[in-house]
Design a protein around this motif. Structure first.
Motif, mmCIF file in Angstrom:
data_model
loop_
_atom_site.group_PDB
_atom_site.id
_atom_site.type_symbol
_atom_site.label_atom_id
_atom_site.label_comp_id
_atom_site.label_asym_id
_atom_site.label_seq_id
_atom_site.Cartn_x
_atom_site.Cartn_y
_atom_site.Cartn_z
ATOM 1 N N ASP A 199 0.940 -1.558 -0.080
ATOM 2 C CA ASP A 199 -0.283 -0.044 0.674
ATOM 3 C C ASP A 199 1.048 1.259 0.087
ATOM 4 O O ASP A 199 0.285 2.305 -0.678
ATOM 5 N N GLU A 200 2.405 1.392 0.397
ATOM 6 C CA GLU A 200 3.217 2.670 0.564
ATOM 7 C C GLU A 200 3.742 2.582 -0.654
ATOM 8 O O GLU A 200 4.164 3.720 -1.490
ATOM 9 N N ALA A 201 3.563 1.486 -1.322
ATOM 10 C CA ALA A 201 3.808 1.646 -2.545
ATOM 11 C C ALA A 201 3.007 2.761 -3.740
ATOM 12 O O ALA A 201 3.552 3.273 -4.478
ATOM 13 N N GLU A 202 2.132 2.421 -3.201
ATOM 14 C CA GLU A 202 1.076 3.256 -3.792
ATOM 15 C C GLU A 202 1.007 4.822 -4.314
ATOM 16 O O GLU A 202 0.685 5.231 -4.915
ATOM 17 N N TYR A 203 1.823 5.000 -2.704
ATOM 18 C CA TYR A 203 1.983 6.788 -2.885
ATOM 19 C C TYR A 203 3.065 6.889 -3.949
ATOM 20 O O TYR A 203 2.921 8.655 -4.159
ATOM 21 N N ALA A 204 3.504 6.883 -4.488
ATOM 22 C CA ALA A 204 4.591 7.044 -5.474
ATOM 23 C C ALA A 204 4.539 7.126 -6.904
ATOM 24 O O ALA A 204 3.543 6.806 -7.224
ATOM 25 N N ASP A 205 5.795 8.207 -7.586
ATOM 26 C CA ASP A 205 4.778 8.682 -8.976
ATOM 27 C C ASP A 205 5.140 7.179 -9.321
ATOM 28 O O ASP A 205 4.856 7.233 -10.553
#
Length: 316
Positions: A199-205
């Motif tokens: 889920d934290e990977a999805e914050y990335a551009d």
């Protein structure tokens, strides 16, 4: 390579004796973007961050930070960096403010400039009322905020974080990500972080998935998910065989899968009405499902089994 990039790695190789930890990795980021490194233990994330942070030397390839080669000009590169390590590195017995002053002296900041920057960071991260509080009295989430404030004190253009929310509870994790997104959106800071949380990977551009020291997937969240080509309409009803027969008669190519009868298509939301019109069965429920980051990760690992998918439409 362009000097406008916040960081650039080209054909990066990192070895430990006879073991190669990073095999010719090439990635870069323009300023003001967030990049995530995703991968299991041993994938090469820490080795890559070690070279980029100037803590280790590359065995091959070129690495630059805002145009500064980390081998030829390590001090210039380091001054453009802010680092937040996975392990806690604050002095627990010192106050929040004293920890920041120590960092300011380490970077040779002038007293007036350091005082102004410390006041700004304390205000920016909501720490002003805790400036004299010892680190050991802070929660894990607040201590992490102090570490991020410290990393930004000397005005770096790039902040690197290794597992930034490791060991934090869900509310503290959310607060850290609110801070990091604010850094990008309001201050234009470039962020590079390693994580094992999908889920934290999805914050990335941009997401870079590493396996055994190699890049196996790279792109935005939408690009990575769409690359799987496994979006689908899922039909559940009292008679799967009858549903398959009716869908085939309407020109679809249904598949019987564990969670129901599936119609795979690139834009399932646009075609769900066609599927419903084609069916005359009892107990009909139709949903649309798209690949998750977990599916992307499993596909990158050679285990393409889309079993954790996001349901976006249900119960017709």
């Amino acid at each position: 390579m362009s000097e406008t990039q916040a960081f650039e790695m080209r054909d990066l190789v990192v070895r430990y004796g006879k073991v190669t930890a990073v095999h010719g990795v090439t990635i870069s980021s323009a300023p003001g973007r967030i990049t995530a490194l995703l991968g299991p233990n041993g994938a090469g994330k820490s080795s890559l961050l070690g070279v980029l942070s100037t803590a280790a030397k590359p065995d091959g390839g070129t690495v630059r930070i805002f145009g500064h080669d980390v081998r030829q000009a390590p001090m210039a590169a380091r001054r453009r960096l802010g680092l937040v390590f996975q392990e806690r590195t604050l002095d627990k017995e010192l106050s929040v403010e004293r920890n920041l002053w120590f960092h300011a002296r380490l970077f040779g900041m002038k007293r007036d400039d350091a005082r102004a920057r410390i006041a700004l960071m304390l205000d920016l991260f909501g720490l002003a009322d805790r400036r004299r509080q010892p680190i050991e009295e802070l929660s894990g989430g607040l201590a992490r905020r102090v570490e991020i404030a410290r990393a930004l004190l000397h005005r770096p253009g790039l902040i690197i974080l290794d597992e930034p929310t490791n060991g934090l509870d869900p509310s503290a994790r959310a607060a850290v990500w609110e801070d990091l997104l604010r850094l990008r959106d309001e201050l234009g800071v470039t962020v590079l972080y390693a994580t094992h949380y999908m889920d934290e990977a999805e914050y990335a551009d941009e997401i870079v998935i590493l396996q055994q020291g190699r890049v196996v997937r790279q792109g935005s969240v939408d690009q990575l998910k769409s690359s799987l080509d496994s979006s689908r309409i899922v039909v559940t009803c009292a008679d799967d065989e009858d549903a398959v027969r009716q869908l085939r008669a309407a020109g679809f190519e249904p598949l019987v899968e564990p969670d129901g009868v599936s119609v795979h298509c690139a834009d399932p939301e646009a075609r769900i009405a066609e599927v419903v019109r084609a069916l005359d069965v009892k107990g009909l429920t139709v949903s649309v499902r798209h690949p998750s980051m977990n599916d992307v990760y499993l596909a990158a690992a050679g285990q393409d089994r889309p079993h954790q998918q996001r349901e976006s439409v249900s119960a017709l």
